[in-house]
Design a protein around this motif. Structure first.
Motif, PDB file in Angstrom:
ATOM      1  N   ALA A 105      -5.583   8.382  -5.234  1.00 43.98           N
ATOM      2  CA  ALA A 105      -5.733   9.765  -4.379  1.00 43.98           C
ATOM      3  C   ALA A 105      -6.424   9.305  -3.303  1.00 43.98           C
ATOM      4  CB  ALA A 105      -5.999  10.805  -5.244  1.00 43.98           C
ATOM      5  N   ILE A 106      -6.163   9.801  -2.265  1.00 44.51           N
ATOM      6  CA  ILE A 106      -6.928   9.513  -1.113  1.00 44.51           C
ATOM      7  C   ILE A 106      -6.979  11.077  -0.177  1.00 44.51           C
ATOM      8  CG2 ILE A 106      -6.627   6.991  -0.837  1.00 44.51           C
ATOM      9  CD1 ILE A 106      -4.357   7.548   1.186  1.00 44.51           C
ATOM     10  N   SER A 107      -8.147  11.059   0.631  1.00 41.51           N
ATOM     11  CA  SER A 107      -8.164  12.336   1.516  1.00 41.51           C
ATOM     12  C   SER A 107      -7.939  11.849   2.975  1.00 41.51           C
ATOM     13  CB  SER A 107      -9.634  12.874   1.083  1.00 41.51           C
ATOM     14  OG  SER A 107     -10.765  11.865   1.596  1.00 41.51           O
ATOM     15  N   GLN A 108      -8.139  10.749   3.289  1.00 44.94           N
ATOM     16  CA  GLN A 108      -7.723  10.267   4.694  1.00 44.94           C
ATOM     17  C   GLN A 108      -7.431   8.812   4.820  1.00 44.94           C
ATOM     18  OE1 GLN A 108     -11.824  10.166   6.836  1.00 44.94           O
ATOM     19  NE2 GLN A 108     -12.574  11.854   5.641  1.00 44.94           N
ATOM     20  N   PHE A 109      -6.817   8.556   5.521  1.00 44.61           N
ATOM     21  CA  PHE A 109      -6.043   7.275   5.941  1.00 44.61           C
ATOM     22  C   PHE A 109      -5.478   6.941   7.318  1.00 44.61           C
ATOM     23  CE2 PHE A 109      -2.247   9.015   4.515  1.00 44.61           C
ATOM     24  CZ  PHE A 109      -1.079   8.231   4.927  1.00 44.61           C
ATOM     25  N   ALA A 151      -1.565   3.307  15.685  1.00 44.53           N
ATOM     26  CA  ALA A 151      -2.162   3.971  14.607  1.00 44.53           C
ATOM     27  C   ALA A 151      -2.046   5.416  14.360  1.00 44.53           C
ATOM     28  CB  ALA A 151      -3.679   3.533  14.473  1.00 44.53           C
ATOM     29  N   ASN A 152      -1.563   5.793  13.178  1.00 46.84           N
ATOM     30  CA  ASN A 152      -1.648   7.175  12.704  1.00 46.84           C
ATOM     31  C   ASN A 152      -2.662   7.395  11.783  1.00 46.84           C
ATOM     32  OD1 ASN A 152       0.982   7.828  14.183  1.00 46.84           O
ATOM     33  ND2 ASN A 152       1.833   6.126  12.818  1.00 46.84           N
ATOM     34  N   GLU A 153      -3.278   8.550  12.076  1.00 37.70           N
ATOM     35  CA  GLU A 153      -4.562   9.075  11.128  1.00 37.70           C
ATOM     36  C   GLU A 153      -3.732  10.338  10.403  1.00 37.70           C
ATOM     37  OE1 GLU A 153      -8.259   9.434  12.978  1.00 37.70           O
ATOM     38  OE2 GLU A 153      -7.836   7.607  14.236  1.00 37.70           O
ATOM     39  N   PHE A 154      -4.138  10.296   9.154  1.00 36.43           N
ATOM     40  CA  PHE A 154      -3.925  11.520   8.258  1.00 36.43           C
ATOM     41  C   PHE A 154      -5.242  11.900   7.531  1.00 36.43           C
ATOM     42  CE2 PHE A 154      -0.485   8.564   8.784  1.00 36.43           C
ATOM     43  CZ  PHE A 154       0.705   9.366   9.178  1.00 36.43           C
ATOM     44  N   GLU A 155      -5.132  13.243   7.032  1.00 38.79           N
ATOM     45  CA  GLU A 155      -6.318  13.953   6.621  1.00 38.79           C
ATOM     46  C   GLU A 155      -5.565  14.936   5.365  1.00 38.79           C
ATOM     47  OE1 GLU A 155     -10.824  15.710   7.291  1.00 38.79           O
ATOM     48  OE2 GLU A 155      -9.840  14.149   8.708  1.00 38.79           O
ATOM     49  N   LEU A 189      -2.802  -5.289   3.912  1.00 39.25           N
ATOM     50  CA  LEU A 189      -2.379  -4.265   2.999  1.00 39.25           C
ATOM     51  C   LEU A 189      -1.579  -3.203   3.753  1.00 39.25           C
ATOM     52  CD1 LEU A 189      -5.422  -3.780   1.003  1.00 39.25           C
ATOM     53  CD2 LEU A 189      -3.817  -5.451   0.591  1.00 39.25           C
ATOM     54  N   HIS A 190      -0.478  -2.719   3.137  1.00 33.88           N
ATOM     55  CA  HIS A 190       0.404  -1.659   3.403  1.00 33.88           C
ATOM     56  C   HIS A 190       0.373  -0.431   2.486  1.00 33.88           C
ATOM     57  CE1 HIS A 190       3.482  -4.008   6.328  1.00 33.88           C
ATOM     58  NE2 HIS A 190       2.203  -4.260   6.754  1.00 33.88           N
ATOM     59  N   ILE A 191       0.532   0.550   2.816  1.00 32.89           N
ATOM     60  CA  ILE A 191       0.302   1.967   2.182  1.00 32.89           C
ATOM     61  C   ILE A 191       1.435   2.726   2.261  1.00 32.89           C
ATOM     62  CG2 ILE A 191      -1.311   3.009   3.913  1.00 32.89           C
ATOM     63  CD1 ILE A 191      -2.656   4.052   1.273  1.00 32.89           C
ATOM     64  N   SER A 192       1.749   3.379   1.376  1.00 31.52           N
ATOM     65  CA  SER A 192       2.814   4.352   1.496  1.00 31.52           C
ATOM     66  C   SER A 192       1.938   5.876   0.542  1.00 31.52           C
ATOM     67  CB  SER A 192       4.219   4.427   0.811  1.00 31.52           C
ATOM     68  OG  SER A 192       4.740   3.374   1.414  1.00 31.52           O
ATOM     69  N   ALA A 193       1.857   6.882   1.188  1.00 29.23           N
ATOM     70  CA  ALA A 193       1.135   8.122   0.466  1.00 29.23           C
ATOM     71  C   ALA A 193       1.754   9.396   0.900  1.00 29.23           C
ATOM     72  CB  ALA A 193      -0.163   8.207   1.157  1.00 29.23           C
ATOM     73  N   GLY A 194       1.819  10.009  -0.187  1.00 31.08           N
ATOM     74  CA  GLY A 194       2.561  11.442  -0.341  1.00 31.08           C
ATOM     75  C   GLY A 194       1.849  12.456  -0.463  1.00 31.08           C
ATOM     76  N   ASN A 195       2.285  13.648   0.622  1.00 27.38           N
ATOM     77  CA  ASN A 195       1.380  14.879   0.638  1.00 27.38           C
ATOM     78  C   ASN A 195       1.800  15.799  -0.427  1.00 27.38           C
ATOM     79  OD1 ASN A 195       3.688  15.951   1.766  1.00 27.38           O
ATOM     80  ND2 ASN A 195       2.701  16.020   3.926  1.00 27.38           N
ATOM     81  N   GLU A 196       1.553  17.025  -0.225  1.00 27.27           N
ATOM     82  CA  GLU A 196       1.763  17.904  -1.465  1.00 27.27           C
ATOM     83  C   GLU A 196       3.221  18.549  -1.192  1.00 27.27           C
ATOM     84  OE1 GLU A 196       0.051  20.012   2.231  1.00 27.27           O
ATOM     85  OE2 GLU A 196      -0.876  18.416   0.927  1.00 27.27           O
ATOM     86  N   ARG A 228      -7.505   1.917   7.100  1.00 31.03           N
ATOM     87  CA  ARG A 228      -8.540   2.548   6.375  1.00 31.03           C
ATOM     88  C   ARG A 228      -7.848   3.592   5.457  1.00 31.03           C
ATOM     89  NH1 ARG A 228     -11.583   7.115   7.511  1.00 31.03           N
ATOM     90  NH2 ARG A 228     -13.813   6.970   6.926  1.00 31.03           N
ATOM     91  N   ALA A 229      -8.681   3.793   4.406  1.00 40.51           N
ATOM     92  CA  ALA A 229      -8.448   4.854   3.256  1.00 40.51           C
ATOM     93  C   ALA A 229      -9.602   5.102   2.459  1.00 40.51           C
ATOM     94  CB  ALA A 229      -7.031   4.331   2.384  1.00 40.51           C
ATOM     95  N   VAL A 230      -9.845   6.393   2.451  1.00 37.01           N
ATOM     96  CA  VAL A 230     -11.035   6.980   1.711  1.00 37.01           C
ATOM     97  C   VAL A 230     -10.345   7.754   0.376  1.00 37.01           C
ATOM     98  CG1 VAL A 230     -12.865   8.424   1.855  1.00 37.01           C
ATOM     99  CG2 VAL A 230     -12.440   7.097   3.776  1.00 37.01           C
ATOM    100  N   VAL A 231     -10.952   7.096  -0.636  1.00 36.19           N
ATOM    101  CA  VAL A 231     -10.678   7.626  -2.148  1.00 36.19           C
ATOM    102  C   VAL A 231     -11.157   9.271  -2.329  1.00 36.19           C
ATOM    103  CG1 VAL A 231     -10.748   7.317  -4.524  1.00 36.19           C
ATOM    104  CG2 VAL A 231     -10.668   5.283  -3.087  1.00 36.19           C
ATOM    105  N   SER A 232     -10.124  10.059  -2.412  1.00 34.85           N
ATOM    106  CA  SER A 232     -10.512  11.316  -2.933  1.00 34.85           C
ATOM    107  C   SER A 232     -10.754  11.684  -4.451  1.00 34.85           C
ATOM    108  CB  SER A 232      -9.535  12.525  -2.729  1.00 34.85           C
ATOM    109  OG  SER A 232      -8.244  12.275  -2.966  1.00 34.85           O
ATOM    110  N   ALA A 233     -10.271  10.860  -5.302  1.00 31.95           N
ATOM    111  CA  ALA A 233     -10.251  10.958  -6.580  1.00 31.95           C
ATOM    112  C   ALA A 233     -10.537   9.524  -7.493  1.00 31.95           C
ATOM    113  CB  ALA A 233      -9.264  11.629  -7.280  1.00 31.95           C
ATOM    114  N   THR A 234      -9.628   8.522  -7.442  1.00 32.65           N
ATOM    115  CA  THR A 234      -9.744   7.311  -7.990  1.00 32.65           C
ATOM    116  C   THR A 234      -8.790   6.531  -7.261  1.00 32.65           C
ATOM    117  OG1 THR A 234      -9.985   6.144  -9.878  1.00 32.65           O
ATOM    118  CG2 THR A 234      -8.449   7.705  -9.691  1.00 32.65           C
TER     119      THR A 234
END
Length: 139
Positions: A43-47, A61-65, A88-95, A106-112
């Motif tokens: 889980a991440i809060s910013q990437f 670049a696209n920034e997400f928070e 590295l490549h990332i795919s991340a889903g929101n709520e 860049r990616a900052v961990v929100s939980a683990t």
């Protein structure tokens, strides 16, 4: 962050507030990794994720928070001019279940973040390709 090495496999836990690429580099340098594959989730809060525009030979670049689950994080550790290099490549889903991704900047961990690094015995260096505009594997 904590991790444990089992022969050629490293299992890592990256903790809340830590930046993923920084932790990958720390592990790679400490363990003297020259070539490896990476997979992770968490889980991440910013990437920040980029998309390479081949015609222009540049990244956008696209920034997400917010609250995001890493659906997939995959990539490689190699070297360029003998120094650490991560791709590295990332795919991340929101709520809402919307998924965003691309080249991980860049990616900052929100939980683990649970990561598995598979070390490959050998070295593959990279070299910049004027034609393509990217740092490509050089064999």
């Amino acid at each position: 962050m904590e991790y444990r090495r089992f022969d050629n496999t490293i299992v890592a836990r990256i903790d809340k507030g830590e930046e993923i690429l920084d932790q990958v580099k720390e592990i790679a340098l400490k363990e003297e990794i020259k070539l490896a594959s990476i997979q992770a989730l968490g889980a991440i809060s910013q990437f920040t994720a980029g998309v390479f525009k081949t015609e222009e030979k540049k990244y956008l670049a696209n920034e997400f928070e917010g609250s995001f689950e890493i659906v997939s994080l995959t990539g490689t550790i190699s070297t360029m001019d003998g120094e650490f290099y991560a791709h590295l490549h990332i795919s991340a889903g929101n709520e809402k279940g919307e998924v965003f991704g691309g080249h991980l900047n860049r990616a900052v961990v929100s939980a683990t973040c649970e990561m598995v690094i598979t070390v490959i015995p050998g070295v593959v260096d990279r070299r910049y390709s004027e034609e393509i505009g990217l740092n490509l594997f050089q064999f």
